[in-house]
Each structure stands twice: as C-alpha cells, then as structure tokens.
Design a protein around this motif. Sequence first.
Motif, PDB file in Angstrom:
ATOM      1  N   PHE A 229       0.837  -1.207   0.000  1.00  0.00           N
ATOM      2  CA  PHE A 229       0.000   0.000   0.000  1.00  0.00           C
ATOM      3  C   PHE A 229       0.875   1.263   0.000  1.00  0.00           C
ATOM      4  O   PHE A 229       0.569   2.239  -0.703  1.00  0.00           O
ATOM      5  CB  PHE A 229      -0.927   0.007   1.218  1.00  0.00           C
ATOM      6  N   LYS A 230       1.945   1.256   0.770  1.00  0.00           N
ATOM      7  CA  LYS A 230       2.846   2.412   0.794  1.00  0.00           C
ATOM      8  C   LYS A 230       3.484   2.645  -0.574  1.00  0.00           C
ATOM      9  O   LYS A 230       3.619   3.803  -1.015  1.00  0.00           O
ATOM     10  CB  LYS A 230       3.932   2.221   1.856  1.00  0.00           C
ATOM     11  N   ALA A 231       3.849   1.559  -1.252  1.00  0.00           N
ATOM     12  CA  ALA A 231       4.421   1.686  -2.594  1.00  0.00           C
ATOM     13  C   ALA A 231       3.376   2.260  -3.554  1.00  0.00           C
ATOM     14  O   ALA A 231       3.692   3.111  -4.403  1.00  0.00           O
ATOM     15  CB  ALA A 231       4.911   0.328  -3.081  1.00  0.00           C
ATOM     16  N   TYR A 232       2.138   1.804  -3.424  1.00  0.00           N
ATOM     17  CA  TYR A 232       1.033   2.295  -4.253  1.00  0.00           C
ATOM     18  C   TYR A 232       0.811   3.798  -4.038  1.00  0.00           C
ATOM     19  O   TYR A 232       0.708   4.576  -4.992  1.00  0.00           O
ATOM     20  CB  TYR A 232      -0.220   1.487  -3.915  1.00  0.00           C
ATOM     21  N   LYS A 233       0.787   4.228  -2.761  1.00  0.00           N
ATOM     22  CA  LYS A 233       0.577   5.644  -2.459  1.00  0.00           C
ATOM     23  C   LYS A 233       1.746   6.492  -2.937  1.00  0.00           C
ATOM     24  O   LYS A 233       1.559   7.634  -3.403  1.00  0.00           O
ATOM     25  CB  LYS A 233       0.372   5.834  -0.956  1.00  0.00           C
ATOM     26  N   ALA A 234       2.955   5.975  -2.833  1.00  0.00           N
ATOM     27  CA  ALA A 234       4.137   6.721  -3.276  1.00  0.00           C
ATOM     28  C   ALA A 234       4.085   6.961  -4.783  1.00  0.00           C
ATOM     29  O   ALA A 234       4.413   8.063  -5.267  1.00  0.00           O
ATOM     30  CB  ALA A 234       5.403   5.964  -2.896  1.00  0.00           C
ATOM     31  N   LYS A 235       3.674   5.934  -5.527  1.00  0.00           N
ATOM     32  CA  LYS A 235       3.575   6.088  -6.980  1.00  0.00           C
ATOM     33  C   LYS A 235       2.454   7.062  -7.356  1.00  0.00           C
ATOM     34  O   LYS A 235       2.588   7.848  -8.300  1.00  0.00           O
ATOM     35  CB  LYS A 235       3.327   4.725  -7.640  1.00  0.00           C
ATOM     36  N   LYS A 236       1.364   7.033  -6.596  1.00  0.00           N
ATOM     37  CA  LYS A 236       0.271   7.972  -6.864  1.00  0.00           C
ATOM     38  C   LYS A 236       0.722   9.410  -6.622  1.00  0.00           C
ATOM     39  O   LYS A 236       0.375  10.318  -7.384  1.00  0.00           O
ATOM     40  CB  LYS A 236      -0.937   7.650  -5.973  1.00  0.00           C
ATOM     41  N   LYS A 237       1.486   9.594  -5.571  1.00  0.00           N
ATOM     42  CA  LYS A 237       2.009  10.940  -5.274  1.00  0.00           C
ATOM     43  C   LYS A 237       2.977  11.394  -6.368  1.00  0.00           C
ATOM     44  O   LYS A 237       2.956  12.560  -6.788  1.00  0.00           O
ATOM     45  CB  LYS A 237       2.725  10.950  -3.925  1.00  0.00           C
ATOM     46  N   GLU A 238       3.797  10.474  -6.837  1.00  0.00           N
ATOM     47  CA  GLU A 238       4.749  10.804  -7.889  1.00  0.00           C
ATOM     48  C   GLU A 238       4.011  11.248  -9.155  1.00  0.00           C
ATOM     49  O   GLU A 238       4.389  12.233  -9.793  1.00  0.00           O
ATOM     50  CB  GLU A 238       5.626   9.581  -8.184  1.00  0.00           C
ATOM     51  N   LEU A 239       2.935  10.532  -9.492  1.00  0.00           N
ATOM     52  CA  LEU A 239       2.144  10.915 -10.674  1.00  0.00           C
ATOM     53  C   LEU A 239       1.453  12.257 -10.452  1.00  0.00           C
ATOM     54  O   LEU A 239       1.430  13.115 -11.347  1.00  0.00           O
ATOM     55  CB  LEU A 239       1.104   9.828 -10.969  1.00  0.00           C
ATOM     56  N   HIS A 240       0.902  12.446  -9.263  1.00  0.00           N
ATOM     57  CA  HIS A 240       0.210  13.715  -8.953  1.00  0.00           C
ATOM     58  C   HIS A 240       1.175  14.889  -9.054  1.00  0.00           C
ATOM     59  O   HIS A 240       0.834  15.952  -9.597  1.00  0.00           O
ATOM     60  CB  HIS A 240      -0.385  13.637  -7.544  1.00  0.00           C
ATOM     61  N   ASP A 241       2.392  14.690  -8.547  1.00  0.00           N
ATOM     62  CA  ASP A 241       3.390  15.760  -8.602  1.00  0.00           C
ATOM     63  C   ASP A 241       3.738  16.109 -10.041  1.00  0.00           C
ATOM     64  O   ASP A 241       3.917  17.279 -10.385  1.00  0.00           O
ATOM     65  CB  ASP A 241       4.659  15.348  -7.849  1.00  0.00           C
ATOM     66  N   LEU A 242       3.818  15.099 -10.892  1.00  0.00           N
ATOM     67  CA  LEU A 242       4.127  15.344 -12.310  1.00  0.00           C
ATOM     68  C   LEU A 242       2.986  16.075 -13.006  1.00  0.00           C
ATOM     69  O   LEU A 242       3.189  17.025 -13.761  1.00  0.00           O
ATOM     70  CB  LEU A 242       4.408  14.024 -13.027  1.00  0.00           C
ATOM     71  N   GLU A 243       1.758  15.643 -12.737  1.00  0.00           N
ATOM     72  CA  GLU A 243       0.599  16.188 -13.442  1.00  0.00           C
ATOM     73  C   GLU A 243       0.211  17.584 -12.963  1.00  0.00           C
ATOM     74  O   GLU A 243      -0.366  18.364 -13.727  1.00  0.00           O
ATOM     75  CB  GLU A 243      -0.588  15.245 -13.293  1.00  0.00           C
ATOM     76  N   SER A 244       0.479  17.886 -11.720  1.00  0.00           N
ATOM     77  CA  SER A 244       0.007  19.153 -11.154  1.00  0.00           C
ATOM     78  C   SER A 244       1.055  20.260 -11.199  1.00  0.00           C
ATOM     79  O   SER A 244       0.831  21.344 -10.677  1.00  0.00           O
ATOM     80  CB  SER A 244      -0.444  18.937  -9.704  1.00  0.00           C
ATOM     81  N   ALA A 245       2.197  19.988 -11.790  1.00  0.00           N
ATOM     82  CA  ALA A 245       3.256  20.998 -11.766  1.00  0.00           C
ATOM     83  C   ALA A 245       3.950  21.117 -13.115  1.00  0.00           C
ATOM     84  O   ALA A 245       5.173  21.148 -13.197  1.00  0.00           O
ATOM     85  CB  ALA A 245       4.264  20.650 -10.677  1.00  0.00           C
ATOM     86  N   ASP A 246       3.159  21.223 -14.208  1.00  0.00           N
ATOM     87  CA  ASP A 246       3.760  21.314 -15.541  1.00  0.00           C
ATOM     88  C   ASP A 246       4.708  22.508 -15.642  1.00  0.00           C
ATOM     89  O   ASP A 246       5.851  22.391 -16.100  1.00  0.00           O
ATOM     90  CB  ASP A 246       2.657  21.447 -16.604  1.00  0.00           C
TER      91      ASP A 246
END
Length: 556
Positions: free
Chosen positions: A166-183
Amino acid sequence: MLQTLSIKQFAIIDELEIQFGDGLTVLSGETGAGKSIIIDAIGQLIGMRASSDYVRHGEKKAVIEGIFDIDNSQEAIAVLHDLAIDTTEDFLLVKREIFSSGKSMCRINNQIVTLQDLRRVMQELLDIHGQHETQTLLKQKYHLQLLDHYAEDQYKSLIDDYTQTFKAYKAKKKELHDLESADQALLQRLDLLKFQNDELLEANLVEGETEQLEMDIKRIQNSENLNLALNNAHMTLTDEHAITDRLYEFSHQLQTINDILPNKYDSLKENVDQIYYTLEDAKHQIYDELSNTEFDEQYLNELESRMNLLNNLKRKYGKDISELIRYQTTIENEINKIENYEESTSQLREEIQSLYQQVLSKGKALSQERRAVAQTLRDHIVAEIQNLQMKDANLEISFKPLDEPNIEGIEFVEFLISPNKGEPLKSLNKIASGGELSRIMLALKSIFVKSRGQTAILFDEVDSGVSGQAAQKMAEKMREIAQHIQVICISHLPQVATMSDHHLLISKVAHEDRTTSKVTELTDDKRIDEVARMISGANVTEITRQNAKEMIEQNR
C-alpha cells in the motif's frame, strides 16, 4: 508489578508512601480525599503530561518514585536493553520530578531518560484504565486494533506485506500527482537542472582530484626548499665521501673475512648489501625527482584556478566532489524523466494500476484472515459480557468494503452491539450506556490481559454507573484478572472492595492550616466499617456493618 509508590509535594499530598501487593488492591475513600491524585501520580510514572499545577503550593518541585518488579516482564527488559539501562536487578526504580516552572525530569534506575523513552518502558509494565478510556470503544479505529491484537501473530506477515504494498502504491500515486500538477514548475525545474548538469559536465569532476591538486600545489609552492633537500640528499649518495661507496667497500671487506672465516659474517654482509642496494635505488629516485622540481608559475596558476573552481562548486551546491558526481547522475535521470513526461506518466499509471490490483488482492487475503479471527473474538466477547449481567446482549464484528483502500486494509471494521433481546445491532456510540460501556471494556481487558505482557493494570472508577448483580459480576471479573497480573482499582462499590486482597483507605487530614492525604491499609473491623460506609453512605448502622461483614466473608 508496582511494589512501592512514593509521593512528595504532589498536589495536596505532602509526603506519602504506599506499599502494594499482588492480586487485587482496592483504594476507597470519600469524594475529594485524594484517590484521583494518587492515580495522577502513578500516571506521571508512565509518562503522562506534567503540569506545574501538580506541585504542592509553596514548594519548588514534586517528586514521584515507583519501584516495579520486572522479573516477569521480558518485553520491558527488552526495551531497557535497547536503551542501555542496567537490568541486573529484578526491580526497576522510576522517578519523575516536576518543577514549579512546569518542566519535568525522568529517571529510570538513576539514568536520565526522555519522556518518550519512559513511555516506551512503562507501557510494557502498567496500564491505567479510567472512565474516559471507555470512549475509545466508540472509535472505529480502536476496534480494528483490538481485532489485530487478538490475532497476535496469526496474520502479521499478511499485514506487513499489505502495508508495504500500500505504501508503494501511495508513493507512486504521489509521484504521478506531482508530475501532473506541476507542468510549469517542471519546465522551470528542467531549465535549472540543465544548467546545473552543463556546469558539472564542463567541470569534468574526478573522484579524489581535490587531494591530488592540494599535493601538486604544495609541491610547486615549496619547489625551492624541495630542490635544495633533494640536491643535498643526492650529494650525500654521490660525492667523494658517498655512503654507498663506503658500504660497497665495507661489503668487500666482509667478503674477505668470510673467505677466511666461513659463514661467520654471512648475515651481516646480507644486511649491508640490502642497505647498499636500497640506497642505490634511492639515489636514482632522487635524481628523477630533481628533474620535476622546477618552479613553474604558469602550471601553478592552472592548478590554483582548478582548485578555486572545485571549491566554488562545493560551496555552491553544499556537497563534496564525491557527492557532486553522484548528484550529477541524479539530475541526469530527472532531466530524462521530465523530458520524457508523457512516457513517464504513462509508465507510472501502469505501475499504479498494477500496485492497486496487488493492494486489493493482498487486502482480500488479509480480510479473510481477519474475518476468521473476528468470529472467535466475537464469541469470546459475547461470553464475557453476558457473564457481566448483560445476558441478552449480542455483539457482531461488521466488515464493510471501503470506497478506497487505506493503510489498514480494504474494509471498515466496527463492533456492533444489541444490549437487549429483540433490538437491532447498532454502533456502540448510539446504543451503549456508561455502565454497559464499562462492562464491555472490562470484558475486553479480561480477554487481552494475558497477551499484553504487562504486569499491572490500574482501574480508575471503571465500575461507575454499575450496581447490583452487575457490580458483583464486575468485581468477580476484576478478581479473575488479578489471578494473572496485579490489579489496582479505585472503586466506590462495596462488591469490588470486599473482593480485594488488599484494601487501602484514602482520607484527608488537616494539620497546621494545610490539608494532605493519607493512606491506611484496612483489616478486620476497620475494613468492615469502610465497606459499611460504601454500602450506606455516611450513616453506618449495625445492620450495614453486619451486611458488610457478611459480604466480606462471602466474597472471601
């Protein structure tokens, strides 16, 4: 277990020492006599928050000391070993000083420890359960903790595996969110990273270069002294009085002696020859070194310029050369990730989906194990609460799917209760009275007391709101718990008091315009008098004394 409690200048207590025994100890007394103060004092020993209000008026500090028997608490001993605290004795001395400034100091076996470390140790020895703790039963999160604790290590590996996934899943979600929300921010960062990368590439950093530069600069700066020393050394080995020539002659004479006296000076000649050849090698090395000792100002300037560049880079980035080389690799990877944004996000989405399916799969396996244990726990709790005069009560452990998995699992776990026959199962906070909550909590304590590893439990008026047959059953339950660990209980119930192994009376006394609390161990007639007071209140009659005597004898 708690053997001795010493209290000085704490609240209204001037100085007090209480000896505790094993089994069930009951503390009783009039309202306001100081029972809660004693609980607060013990609470300081387990790491509860201190306050200057605890310091007796007019005093500089309050001191609470407790002596605990730790012979049967391997969990506490393990924590003490981890803190490097001596455990050669079977007892533990815990001391808390509270100053009028509000600050406090904690000691274990005369070693100063932090409040956090004090809590780590004491949570393995003593559990304080007060009326407010029943409110934790109303919190759903506590229910899941109870269930997992009841399972002990039955599915611990599943919990660990699920949590890690679950921690790995949340970390990857955060990584994607950071990429998408900060063009825009990514573009700005890309410019910065490219500039840094170009700067470091141009510097052409080499591991260990700084040390070599320092050596070369020192050599050139000291070329005059170095040249003089090398010339003198070379002359020592090459002039008309050269030591090597003398050694050669000495070796020749030794050979002549050996020809006359065979083997007598073989070892000496070998040593002399070894020294001769060593000095001959040194002569050639020094000669070679002389050719490199000329002062070259241009080369020195180049070396110093290079050193200044490296030092500026180290100051700018706050890293040494080795770290800068590693950092260069890091930013190259990040540049590649940002420049390949679409590819990166697409790959991340695939990884997230894969991890999400793993979370669901592992969460399902965990839930299956939890459901199996939940049925056993449910039966155990129902048996206990029905034994506490809730004969028609029913309890179920509900599992409901979560909209989104969390760190604890994929299902919402909650205890639902029906205290009376024919009533539907509802959440505890919607149906349970104070007395029912007290009995449920006591039932849970009796279930978990054997597995906790603690050596003492303190009940602070947990029997509030209970009377009659229920009070008698609660007293019996406390007595049952006391067969396994030490139980200290503050109670207003005569049923509990008469079930005790030790009965302590807390009372207030006034002396020289000051009020303080004192503790008296009750036996025989004095115990009968106190139980009679608990039965009838202030008006103690011969009838209530007889009732008290009969109750004591019956429960004994």
